[in-house]
Every structure is written in structure tokens, then in C-alpha cells.
Design a protein around this motif. Structure first.
Motif, PDB file in Angstrom:
ATOM      1  N   THR A  96       0.841  -1.205   0.000  1.00 42.94           N
ATOM      2  CA  THR A  96       0.000   0.000   0.000  1.00 42.94           C
ATOM      3  C   THR A  96       0.867   1.243   0.000  1.00 42.94           C
ATOM      4  O   THR A  96       0.628   2.193  -0.767  1.00 42.94           O
ATOM      5  CB  THR A  96      -0.934   0.004   1.225  1.00 42.94           C
ATOM      6  N   GLY A  97       1.911   1.243   0.838  1.00 37.82           N
ATOM      7  CA  GLY A  97       2.799   2.406   0.905  1.00 37.82           C
ATOM      8  C   GLY A  97       3.561   2.635  -0.384  1.00 37.82           C
ATOM      9  O   GLY A  97       3.707   3.778  -0.840  1.00 37.82           O
ATOM     10  N   ILE A  98       4.041   1.568  -1.001  1.00 39.42           N
ATOM     11  CA  ILE A  98       4.811   1.702  -2.238  1.00 39.42           C
ATOM     12  C   ILE A  98       3.916   2.145  -3.392  1.00 39.42           C
ATOM     13  O   ILE A  98       4.284   3.014  -4.189  1.00 39.42           O
ATOM     14  CB  ILE A  98       5.515   0.375  -2.566  1.00 39.42           C
ATOM     15  N   LEU A  99       2.718   1.558  -3.493  1.00 43.10           N
ATOM     16  CA  LEU A  99       1.794   1.953  -4.564  1.00 43.10           C
ATOM     17  C   LEU A  99       1.347   3.403  -4.398  1.00 43.10           C
ATOM     18  O   LEU A  99       1.137   4.112  -5.392  1.00 43.10           O
ATOM     19  CB  LEU A  99       0.587   1.017  -4.573  1.00 43.10           C
ATOM     20  N   GLU A 100       1.206   3.845  -3.151  1.00 48.55           N
ATOM     21  CA  GLU A 100       0.838   5.246  -2.911  1.00 48.55           C
ATOM     22  C   GLU A 100       1.961   6.178  -3.339  1.00 48.55           C
ATOM     23  O   GLU A 100       1.721   7.207  -3.980  1.00 48.55           O
ATOM     24  CB  GLU A 100       0.504   5.458  -1.440  1.00 48.55           C
ATOM     25  N   ALA A 101       3.211   5.823  -2.994  1.00 48.19           N
ATOM     26  CA  ALA A 101       4.353   6.659  -3.369  1.00 48.19           C
ATOM     27  C   ALA A 101       4.529   6.729  -4.878  1.00 48.19           C
ATOM     28  O   ALA A 101       4.993   7.739  -5.411  1.00 48.19           O
ATOM     29  CB  ALA A 101       5.627   6.124  -2.715  1.00 48.19           C
ATOM     30  N   MET A 102       4.152   5.676  -5.592  1.00 46.18           N
ATOM     31  CA  MET A 102       4.308   5.628  -7.043  1.00 46.18           C
ATOM     32  C   MET A 102       2.960   5.740  -7.762  1.00 46.18           C
ATOM     33  O   MET A 102       2.803   5.228  -8.872  1.00 46.18           O
ATOM     34  CB  MET A 102       5.000   4.321  -7.441  1.00 46.18           C
TER      35      MET A 102
END
Length: 374
Positions: A96-102
Motif C-alpha cells: 500500500t505504501g509503495i503503490l501510494e508513493a508511485m
């Protein structure tokens, strides 16, 4: 002081103009290798157009390593399920954090790849502890664990039970990771985001391996869509890092939606040596005698490994014209290698966040050189 500030400002403007020009003329995309939201955000600031390699093994360190150990050593399906259920929410938060950042950019997530020994205690150390506990009559029997670790010991783990083989042999491992990715995708979509996950199956050597895993992932996606009421958009592809995968690239492309060339392992497999073992032992002699002009791990061996990559590109695209092609080995940040990848028609290179500006510049230079020679 004022003159120095003006010169600094002028230099910054010149660099920005140069990078803007490189971005305008280059054909080759540039992504980053990133495993955390912080690395992803940093890569995006450096101009990365997505993540070309998110290594999930880096998410199983620390306290989570014990959960993976429980999964590997589980004696029955209930114990396996317990370990997987504990790992699922952690993985979901990671993605979730990585998809949000990208958000709005593609994120290629490689499912668990390393050999099992990296998640298990050392056999010798465990045997010593067991002997000590028996000698002191301590009530901490480790015989079961010792036997399990001995059973799973591999003489050459990099050529053993790793990559897609883990997903096939350990039921639920890859489907747990896929569920975590897809639930994170559903959550980001519901929050108004634009997640673009690409699920990558590593170390595939046959189309049947990929078919098995892809079918399981599609099944999980259907479940997540039903549970969340969210339509999911994602891709399933593979990492090309075995010579056999290269020779069967046309068959594998019929199953895979993308190829990402793992040129580190492809170099090891093609040359027949382990990077961890040989660089300190004989590379200096080979360089001195001119056998290597440069380490094949620093700059792609175009005559050997490069020929394999080029073959897989042609065969893969012939079987699936819309096949997306990238490279995620360390060669993705090497200037000479970038020019070669551009020439053979890859869609993008991926490198560490700090090498993204260099890759953007070299991709621009490659496009300019290509147009000049034409």
C-alpha cells in the motif's frame, strides 16, 4: 559570495535544461529499483517513471524472518496457514505504501526469490546449541528444527529451491503475496488512487511454471474483486534470468505480459560462475590478462549475455507483439549497457534511485547518437 551564488544558479539551470532535453529526446524509459515507500518517493524525485524491481525478500527481515521460518518448517497445512495469515497484513501495508508513493506509475513487484537457507538458522550453529542444551538438561528441544534444517540444506542454494520453485513447492506463499498486492491495489483504488502493479514471477525456466502461478494469481484476483467490489487492473509477467527461459522466450511470452531481464543472474548462469565467489578470487587476473575488458557484472557482456537478451526480445515480441520489456539488473544503470538496451528495443531500464539521473541522461544520449547515425 553573490557571484558564486549566481554561478551556482546558472549551473543548476544548465543541468535542469540538459536533463529536460534528454527526457524529451529519449525513447527508453527509466525506472528505479526500490523496496520501500521512502526509496520509491526518492526515485520519483529523481525522475523515475515507475519501479522496475521491488524485491519482496527485503520485507521479510527482522521479526518477520521468524514467521517465514515457521512457514518453511510447518508440519501441516494449519501451521502453514497460521504463518501466512500473520504475514498477509504486513505485506499488504508494505505494498500500500509503495503503490501510494508511485501512484499513477507502474510498480513491478517480484515475488519471493531467495533460497530457503536465507530464512533458516545455520545448521552448524543450531547443532551446537542443541548439544549444549542437552548437556545442560535444558528443556528446549530443537531436534525437530535441526532435522528440518538438515533436510532443507542445499549444496548450491542459488541453483536450488528458490524463485518460482518456492511458489510451487510451498502452497500459499505466492498466493499470499499476490493477495497482499491485490488487496493493497483495491484499497488504493478505493481511496481515489491509480495503482499500477505488475506481479513478477522470478526464475521461470518453463512456460508451465508460469502458467501454474498465473492461474493462481488470477484466481486470487477474482476473490479480491468479489470481496472488495473493486475492479482490479494488474499485469503478470516474469523475470528472464535463466538461459533456458531465453530459448523458450516465445512460449513464455504467450503466458507473460512482460519480461524483465535479471541480468545479474543471467550473467552468472551464462558464464557459470557465482558473483559472490569469483570477483575476489580471479577477476583481477582476468582483467589483467585482457580476458575481460571490464567486469561483466559492471557492464553487460554484449557478445554473450547481450546476445541472449536480444534473442529473447525478438522471440518474445514475435509471439506477443505488445510484450513489455525491461531490465532490472545492475546493468540498468551502466551507460554502455543502456545504449545496448536501447538499440535492441527494450522499453525501459531500471536501476538504483541514485543512478536514475545518469540513466535518463544516457538514454537521451543514445537516442541522439542513434538519430545522428541514421
Amino acid at each position: 559570495m553573490g557571484d558564486e551564488t549566481a554561478e551556482d544558479d546558472e549551473l543548476v539551470r544548465a543541468v535542469i535544461a540538459l536533463m529536460d532535453h534528454a527526457d524529451d529526446v529519449r525513447r527508453l524509459g527509466v525506472r528505479a529499483n526500490a523496496d520501500t515507500p521512502e526509496d520509491a518517493a526518492r526515485a520519483r524525485r529523481f525522475g523515475a517513471q515507475g519501479i522496475g524491481l521491488c524485491r519482496t525478500e527485503h520485507m521479510f527481515l527482522g521479526d518477520r524472518r521468524e514467521l517465514v521460518e515457521h512457514l518453511i518448517l510447518a508440519e501441516n497445512p494449519d501451521e502453514q496457514r497460521e504463518a501466512l495469515d500473520a504475514l498477509l497484513p504486513m505485506q499488504r501495508d508494505d505494498f500500500t505504501g509503495i503503490l501510494e508513493a508511485m501512484d499513477g506509475l507502474p510498480v513491478t513487484i517480484r515475488l519471493l526469490d531467495p533460497p530457503l537457507h536465507e530464512f533458516l538458522p545455520d545448521y552448524t550453529q543450531l547443532a551446537v546449541r542443541l548439544a549444549h542444551e542437552e548437556e545442560n538438561h535444558e528443556d528446549k528441544p530443537r531436534t525437530h528444527k535441526l532435522l528440518a534444517v538438515k533436510r532443507l540444506h542445499e549444496e548450491n542454494p542459488m541453483l536450488g529451491l528458490r524463485g518460482v520453485r518456492l511458489g510451487i513447492v510451498i502452497p500459499g506463499l505466492y498466493t499470499m503475496q499476490a493477495r497482499a498486492i491485490l488487496e493493497a491495489t483495491a484499497a488504493r483504488t478505493a481511496a481515489g488512487g491509480d495503482p499500477q502493479p505488475e506481479i513478477m514471477i522470478p526464475l521461470v525456466g518453463s512456460p508451465q511454471e508460469l502458467e501454474l502461478m498465473k492461474a493462481e494469481i488470477i484466481g486470487v484476483a477474482a476473490e479480491v474483486e468479489k470481496e472488495t467490489g473493486t475492479k482490479l487492473t494488474f499485469k503478470v509477467g516474469t523475470m528472464i534470468e535463466l538461459p533456458r527461459a531465453v530459448t523458450l522466450a516465445d512460449q513464455i511470452a504467450k503466458v507473460a505480459e512482460f519480461f524483465s531481464f535479471g541480468t545479474n543472474d543471467l550473467t552468472q548462469m551464462t558464464w557459470g560462475f557465482s558473483r559472490d565467489d569469483v570477483e575476489a578470487s580471479f577477476f583481477s587476473t582476468y582483467l589483467e590478462k585482457g580476458i575481460f575488458p571490464v567486469s561483466p557484472f559492471e557492464s553487460l557482456d554484449v557478445e554473450g549475455v547481450g546476445l541472449l537478451v536480444e534473442h529473447a526480445v525478438k522471440a518474445g515480441r514475435k509471439a506477443r507483439p505488445d510484450l513489455h520489456l525491461g531490465v532490472c539488473g545492475e546493468h540498468g544503470g551502466d551507460p554502455d549497457s543502456i545504449h545496448f538496451f536501447d538499440e535492441i528495443g527494450l522499453d525501459y531500464v531500471s536501476c538504483s534511485p541514485y543512478r536514475v539521473p545518469v540513466a535518463r541522461l544516457e538514454a537521451g544520449r543514445s537516442a541522439t547518437a542513434g538519430s545522428a547515425s541514421a
